[in-house]
Design an enzyme around this catalytic site. Structure first.
Site, PDB file in Angstrom:
ATOM      1  N   ILE A  96      -6.243 -20.559 -26.203  1.00  0.00           N
ATOM      2  CA  ILE A  96      -5.713 -21.146 -27.434  1.00  0.00           C
ATOM      3  C   ILE A  96      -6.284 -20.434 -28.653  1.00  0.00           C
ATOM      4  O   ILE A  96      -5.550 -20.094 -29.592  1.00  0.00           O
ATOM      5  CB  ILE A  96      -6.007 -22.659 -27.489  1.00  0.00           C
ATOM      6  CG1 ILE A  96      -5.266 -23.383 -26.365  1.00  0.00           C
ATOM      7  CG2 ILE A  96      -5.598 -23.229 -28.846  1.00  0.00           C
ATOM      8  CD1 ILE A  96      -5.611 -24.856 -26.235  1.00  0.00           C
ATOM      9  N   CYS A 140     -12.903 -25.276 -28.699  1.00  0.00           N
ATOM     10  CA  CYS A 140     -13.964 -25.193 -27.694  1.00  0.00           C
ATOM     11  C   CYS A 140     -13.918 -26.413 -26.781  1.00  0.00           C
ATOM     12  O   CYS A 140     -13.456 -27.480 -27.175  1.00  0.00           O
ATOM     13  CB  CYS A 140     -15.323 -25.102 -28.381  1.00  0.00           C
ATOM     14  SG  CYS A 140     -15.572 -26.339 -29.667  1.00  0.00           S
ATOM     15  N   PRO A 141     -14.423 -26.266 -25.552  1.00  0.00           N
ATOM     16  CA  PRO A 141     -14.513 -27.437 -24.664  1.00  0.00           C
ATOM     17  C   PRO A 141     -15.624 -28.368 -25.135  1.00  0.00           C
ATOM     18  O   PRO A 141     -16.490 -27.959 -25.926  1.00  0.00           O
ATOM     19  CB  PRO A 141     -14.856 -26.809 -23.314  1.00  0.00           C
ATOM     20  CG  PRO A 141     -15.568 -25.543 -23.662  1.00  0.00           C
ATOM     21  CD  PRO A 141     -14.921 -25.037 -24.913  1.00  0.00           C
ATOM     22  N   SER A 168      -9.359 -29.737 -30.520  1.00  0.00           N
ATOM     23  CA  SER A 168     -10.042 -29.570 -29.227  1.00  0.00           C
ATOM     24  C   SER A 168     -10.418 -30.934 -28.642  1.00  0.00           C
ATOM     25  O   SER A 168      -9.623 -31.535 -27.928  1.00  0.00           O
ATOM     26  CB  SER A 168     -11.266 -28.660 -29.391  1.00  0.00           C
ATOM     27  OG  SER A 168     -12.200 -29.196 -30.317  1.00  0.00           O
ATOM     28  N   ARG A 169     -11.602 -31.424 -28.963  1.00  0.00           N
ATOM     29  CA  ARG A 169     -12.055 -32.737 -28.511  1.00  0.00           C
ATOM     30  C   ARG A 169     -12.727 -33.453 -29.679  1.00  0.00           C
ATOM     31  O   ARG A 169     -13.493 -32.847 -30.434  1.00  0.00           O
ATOM     32  CB  ARG A 169     -13.042 -32.609 -27.339  1.00  0.00           C
ATOM     33  CG  ARG A 169     -12.420 -32.082 -26.044  1.00  0.00           C
ATOM     34  CD  ARG A 169     -11.463 -33.094 -25.423  1.00  0.00           C
ATOM     35  NE  ARG A 169     -10.872 -32.614 -24.168  1.00  0.00           N
ATOM     36  CZ  ARG A 169      -9.724 -31.959 -24.079  1.00  0.00           C
ATOM     37  NH1 ARG A 169      -9.030 -31.667 -25.169  1.00  0.00           N
ATOM     38  NH2 ARG A 169      -9.253 -31.576 -22.899  1.00  0.00           N
ATOM     39  N   ASP A 193      -6.214 -33.641 -34.708  1.00  0.00           N
ATOM     40  CA  ASP A 193      -5.317 -34.187 -33.686  1.00  0.00           C
ATOM     41  C   ASP A 193      -6.089 -35.005 -32.662  1.00  0.00           C
ATOM     42  O   ASP A 193      -5.487 -35.604 -31.781  1.00  0.00           O
ATOM     43  CB  ASP A 193      -4.573 -33.050 -32.972  1.00  0.00           C
ATOM     44  CG  ASP A 193      -3.470 -33.566 -32.050  1.00  0.00           C
ATOM     45  OD1 ASP A 193      -2.667 -34.415 -32.500  1.00  0.00           O
ATOM     46  OD2 ASP A 193      -3.413 -33.129 -30.881  1.00  0.00           O
ATOM     47  N   GLU A 198     -10.107 -42.748 -28.644  1.00  0.00           N
ATOM     48  CA  GLU A 198      -8.641 -42.745 -28.650  1.00  0.00           C
ATOM     49  C   GLU A 198      -8.102 -43.807 -27.701  1.00  0.00           C
ATOM     50  O   GLU A 198      -8.580 -43.887 -26.557  1.00  0.00           O
ATOM     51  CB  GLU A 198      -8.118 -41.355 -28.246  1.00  0.00           C
ATOM     52  CG  GLU A 198      -8.523 -40.272 -29.222  1.00  0.00           C
ATOM     53  CD  GLU A 198      -8.162 -38.877 -28.740  1.00  0.00           C
ATOM     54  OE1 GLU A 198      -8.308 -37.928 -29.528  1.00  0.00           O
ATOM     55  OE2 GLU A 198      -7.759 -38.731 -27.551  1.00  0.00           O
ATOM     56  N   HIS A 217      -3.068 -37.180 -31.231  1.00  0.00           N
ATOM     57  CA  HIS A 217      -3.274 -36.362 -30.027  1.00  0.00           C
ATOM     58  C   HIS A 217      -1.924 -35.880 -29.471  1.00  0.00           C
ATOM     59  O   HIS A 217      -1.612 -36.062 -28.288  1.00  0.00           O
ATOM     60  CB  HIS A 217      -4.043 -37.146 -28.968  1.00  0.00           C
ATOM     61  CG  HIS A 217      -4.808 -36.271 -28.024  1.00  0.00           C
ATOM     62  ND1 HIS A 217      -6.100 -36.536 -27.632  1.00  0.00           N
ATOM     63  CD2 HIS A 217      -4.475 -35.112 -27.390  1.00  0.00           C
ATOM     64  CE1 HIS A 217      -6.524 -35.609 -26.800  1.00  0.00           C
ATOM     65  NE2 HIS A 217      -5.552 -34.718 -26.637  1.00  0.00           N
TER      66      HIS A 217
END
Length: 251
Positions: A96, A140-141, A168-169, A193, A198, A217
């Protein structure tokens, strides 16, 4: 030996699974890599262009009658900006991040990246990226290293004119610190996002922060993207049943 033998994730991220424990128990865990690359990169630029071109602001003004009553052929409610010559800093340079870089280059932007390897991109330290970038986007993760990496300290290193984007997260961001920075105009704005909880917690400080655009999301939610996900999910399961598992994240 547990009855459970296989975990098929419907996502690229696998932080929701204890992969080490699964490995010890002989459980195969497979993810869905790269299915949402185009869609996520597209949303990143949707956020970016919202800040530079302010489409929603001007569309609302037109619908409110401001163009009809304008003495000139055009008007603008806020400063507009070109992306050409601006610097985008990409945190996390997998599929990405690389797609975002490719799109940024099409806009004649300068590209900085933190962690990764590609000849056409300048790789820098995180501090350099934060200091030099006009736009900062996270890809990034979620790991122990990245959790809370965008915090009060790192935000103070950003330009006052910086735009921050996270697709990402959610936990990559200290949300109170980001909300405080937005409300005190320490940075220009944010496009998000993902959030730490969530569906969104109604008390999340970012919901009422200044210049903060939040989508629920949806970066992965295009019809084409979801169809691609289901296809890879099916292929993963077939490959496991056939004895040659693919996209295994806990080898």
């Amino acid at each position: 030996k547990p009855e459970l033998e296989y975990v098929g994730l419907q996502s690229t991220g696998y932080n929701v699974v204890d992969c080490e424990s699964a490995k010890k128990l002989g459980i195969t865990v497979c993810n869905i890599p790269s299915y949402s690359t185009n869609a996520v990169a597209q949303l990143v630029f949707s956020f970016i262009l919202q800040f530079t071109n302010k489409v929603s602001l001007h569309s609302e003004a037109v619908h409110n009658g401001e163009w009809c009553s304008c003495p000139d052929f055009c008007f603008w409610k806020a400063p507009l900006a070109e992306l050409a010559g601006k610097t985008i800093g990409i945190i996390g340079f997998g599929a990405i991040g690389q797609k975002v870089a490719k799109l940024a280059e099409a806009f004649d932007m300068n590209v900085l990246a933190y962690k990764g390897e590609l000849k056409t991109v300048k790789f820098v330290t995180l501090d350099e990226l934060l200091k030099e970038s006009d736009i900062i986007t996270c890809h990034c993760p979620l790991t122990n290293e990245t959790k809370g990496m965008i915090n009060e300290e790192t935000i103070t290193k950003m330009k006052k004119s910086a735009i921050f984007i996270n697709t990402s997260r959610g936990p990559v961001v200290d949300e109170k610190a980001l909300a405080n920075a937005l409300n005190n105009e320490m940075i220009q704005g944010a496009g998000l996002d993902v959030l730490s909880v969530e569906p969104a917690d109604k008390d999340n400080p970012l919901l009422n922060a200044k210049n903060c655009y939040i989508t629920p999301h949806i970066a992965w939610a295009a019809k084409e993207t979801r169809a691609r996900l289901l296809g890879i999910l099916e292929d993963n399961l077939k490959a496991y049943i056939d004895g040659h598992a693919q996209n295994v994240v806990n080898k």
